[in-house]
Design a protein around this motif. Structure first.
Motif, mmCIF file in Angstrom:
data_model
loop_
_atom_site.group_PDB
_atom_site.id
_atom_site.type_symbol
_atom_site.label_atom_id
_atom_site.label_comp_id
_atom_site.label_asym_id
_atom_site.label_seq_id
_atom_site.Cartn_x
_atom_site.Cartn_y
_atom_site.Cartn_z
ATOM 1 N N GLN A 184 76.653 54.606 27.133
ATOM 2 C CA GLN A 184 76.912 53.226 27.968
ATOM 3 C C GLN A 184 78.518 53.119 28.714
ATOM 4 N N ALA A 185 78.493 52.888 29.771
ATOM 5 C CA ALA A 185 79.740 52.606 30.552
ATOM 6 C C ALA A 185 80.402 51.573 30.052
ATOM 7 N N LYS A 186 81.649 51.560 29.625
ATOM 8 C CA LYS A 186 82.547 50.830 29.345
ATOM 9 C C LYS A 186 83.492 50.325 30.422
ATOM 10 N N LEU A 187 83.256 49.188 30.953
ATOM 11 C CA LEU A 187 84.352 49.015 32.083
ATOM 12 C C LEU A 187 85.565 48.147 31.394
ATOM 13 N N SER A 188 86.616 48.197 32.046
ATOM 14 C CA SER A 188 87.767 47.462 31.766
ATOM 15 C C SER A 188 87.964 45.959 32.253
ATOM 16 N N LYS A 189 88.968 45.340 32.000
ATOM 17 C CA LYS A 189 89.131 44.032 32.954
ATOM 18 C C LYS A 189 89.306 44.162 34.410
ATOM 19 N N ALA A 190 89.704 45.488 34.816
ATOM 20 C CA ALA A 190 90.038 45.650 36.170
ATOM 21 C C ALA A 190 89.392 46.896 36.511
ATOM 22 N N PRO A 191 87.999 46.737 36.860
ATOM 23 C CA PRO A 191 87.506 48.047 37.016
ATOM 24 C C PRO A 191 87.617 48.592 38.368
ATOM 25 N N ARG A 192 88.502 47.788 39.251
ATOM 26 C CA ARG A 192 88.759 48.089 40.709
ATOM 27 C C ARG A 192 90.041 47.734 41.111
ATOM 28 N N ILE A 193 90.997 48.662 41.430
ATOM 29 C CA ILE A 193 92.062 48.180 41.926
ATOM 30 C C ILE A 193 92.206 48.586 43.279
ATOM 31 N N LEU A 194 92.546 47.935 44.384
ATOM 32 C CA LEU A 194 92.526 48.270 45.627
ATOM 33 C C LEU A 194 93.750 49.160 45.860
ATOM 34 N N GLY A 195 93.824 49.861 47.143
ATOM 35 C CA GLY A 195 95.121 50.486 47.554
ATOM 36 C C GLY A 195 96.075 49.396 48.080
ATOM 37 N N THR A 196 97.317 49.965 48.125
ATOM 38 C CA THR A 196 98.213 49.110 48.802
ATOM 39 C C THR A 196 98.025 48.735 50.280
ATOM 40 N N ASP A 197 97.051 49.418 50.897
ATOM 41 C CA ASP A 197 96.940 49.197 52.240
ATOM 42 C C ASP A 197 95.692 48.322 52.424
ATOM 43 N N GLY A 198 95.122 47.972 51.377
ATOM 44 C CA GLY A 198 93.838 47.143 51.068
ATOM 45 C C GLY A 198 92.668 47.823 50.961
ATOM 46 N N SER A 199 92.767 49.240 51.228
ATOM 47 C CA SER A 199 91.428 49.899 51.065
ATOM 48 C C SER A 199 90.777 49.898 49.650
ATOM 49 N N ALA A 200 89.291 50.082 49.762
ATOM 50 C CA ALA A 200 88.802 49.660 48.653
ATOM 51 C C ALA A 200 88.903 50.535 47.418
#
Ligand code: TRP
Length: 333
Positions: A184-200
């Motif tokens: 099973q995958a275990k995602l954290s509370k912040a599974p995605r943080i964008l770059g400081t340039d706003g890119s994905a």
């Protein structure tokens, strides 16, 4: 018996706050409950850095330093280097019969990486290698070689875990022997943080990352120049205002509060006041990590020893797995 956790990182640069909040935090939480393996994926790093082996090698130590500085405990977590476990390469070959080329070509993470790496793989992917297209199969082998139950990862890794489950199911059906757990995958509370340039994606390659080892001045500069929209009020609206919302998310993470609570706390601060506070708080938050890292950096041989011990332990388990696999596949002469 404890359940098994496995995850890993490509050693292509030092780790950044996306790694930290996306995965390192949940790894730390799993350390007691699970038998934990953390792999430095040098072979996978070479699938898109095959022309820069020195860089991959140098970053093995960098990543190990980041793990230990972030508080992962080598008494509890087994750290190892992917290339030192030849059974992973063997298993990759065996698994390659159970995956179609079409499935690999549809993998959304691979697709977006190929699109990012035009210099290497061609503007239309016409120079895409067999190795890079196939790295998800090798990642399935990483996970299954220790027969992992859980894989703590960021969101962009979900297609890999899904593929791993498909391969396992096919393996069990084809060879009529249950060898693996279904991870099973275990995602954290912040599974995605964008770059400081706003890119994905926050990434070294995109030059938009805040590293755990960054000096206070670098952090200040990066937050100051982080992209925002032209409104003045800080709100949390990741759909419509991704850049400022990402900064709010980071603020919340370092203070262990939700983004909504963070917005309340930020109140009427304008962008520049908010950025100043965020930079100061982030510097404070990362300070113990940076200090510990500076200390650890003085004895690289200690770090390499930890990796060697972990590799030995992993080899024992990998050997066990490959024997089960060979028996199931009738190649145990
Ligand atoms: N693909 C992962 C990344 O780019 C690294 C990785 C390699 C991994 N093997 C793994 C992650 C196995 C989880 C499990 O970050």
């Amino acid at each position: 018996m404890k359940k098994i956790s496995l995850t890993g990182d490509r050693p292509t640069g030092p780790l950044h706050i996306g790694h930290y909040f996306g995965s390192l935090v949940s790894r730390k939480e799993l350390e007691d409950e699970y038998e934990s393996f953390v792999m430095i994926a040098d072979v996978q790093a070479l699938t898109d850095h095959f022309k820069e082996p020195e860089k991959v090698k140098a970053n093995v130590l960098e990543v190990a330093l980041d793990y230990l500085a972030s508080g992962l405990n080598p008494e509890k977590t087994t750290f190892f280097i992917q290339s030192q476990i030849p059974q992973i390469a063997e298993l990759t070959i065996f698994f390659s019969n159970l995956v179609t080329i079409n499935t690999l070509k549809r993998n959304p993470t691979v697709k977006s990486e190929v699109a990012e790496k035009k210099g290497l793989f061609g503007t239309k992917g016409e120079k895409l290698t067999y190795g890079f297209l196939g790295y998800p199969v090798s990642q399935a082998a990483d996970i299954t070689i220790v027969r992992a139950d859980v894989v703590p990862v960021g969101e962009e890794q979900l297609p890999m875990i899904e593929l791993t489950r498909e391969i396992i199911e096919r393996f069990h059906r084809t060879y009529k022997t249950e060898v693996f757990a279904l991870p099973q995958a275990k995602l954290s509370k912040a599974p995605r943080i964008l770059g400081t340039d706003g890119s994905a994606k926050m990434s070294k390659t995109l030059n938009n990352a805040i590293f755990l080892k960054d000096e206070p001045e670098e952090i200040k500069e990066k937050i100051k120049t982080a992209k925002t929209d032209s409104e003045l009020k800080v709100t949390y609206d990741p759909k419509n205002r991704p850049e400022i919302s990402n900064l709010v998310l980071v603020y919340g993470l370092i203070h262990s509060i939700t983004p909504q609570e963070a917005v309340k706390e930020i109140g009427n601060m304008n962008y520049s006041a908010f950025k100043n506070k965020l930079a100061d708080d982030l510097i404070k938050f990362l300070e113990p990590i940076r200090e510990k890292r500076n200390e650890l950096e003085k004895s690289p041989e200690k770090i390499m020893n930890i990796l060697a011990t972990g590799t030995q332990k992993t080899l024992t388990r990998a050997e066990e797995t490959i024997n089960l696999v060979k028996r199931a596949m009738k190649i145990n002469y």
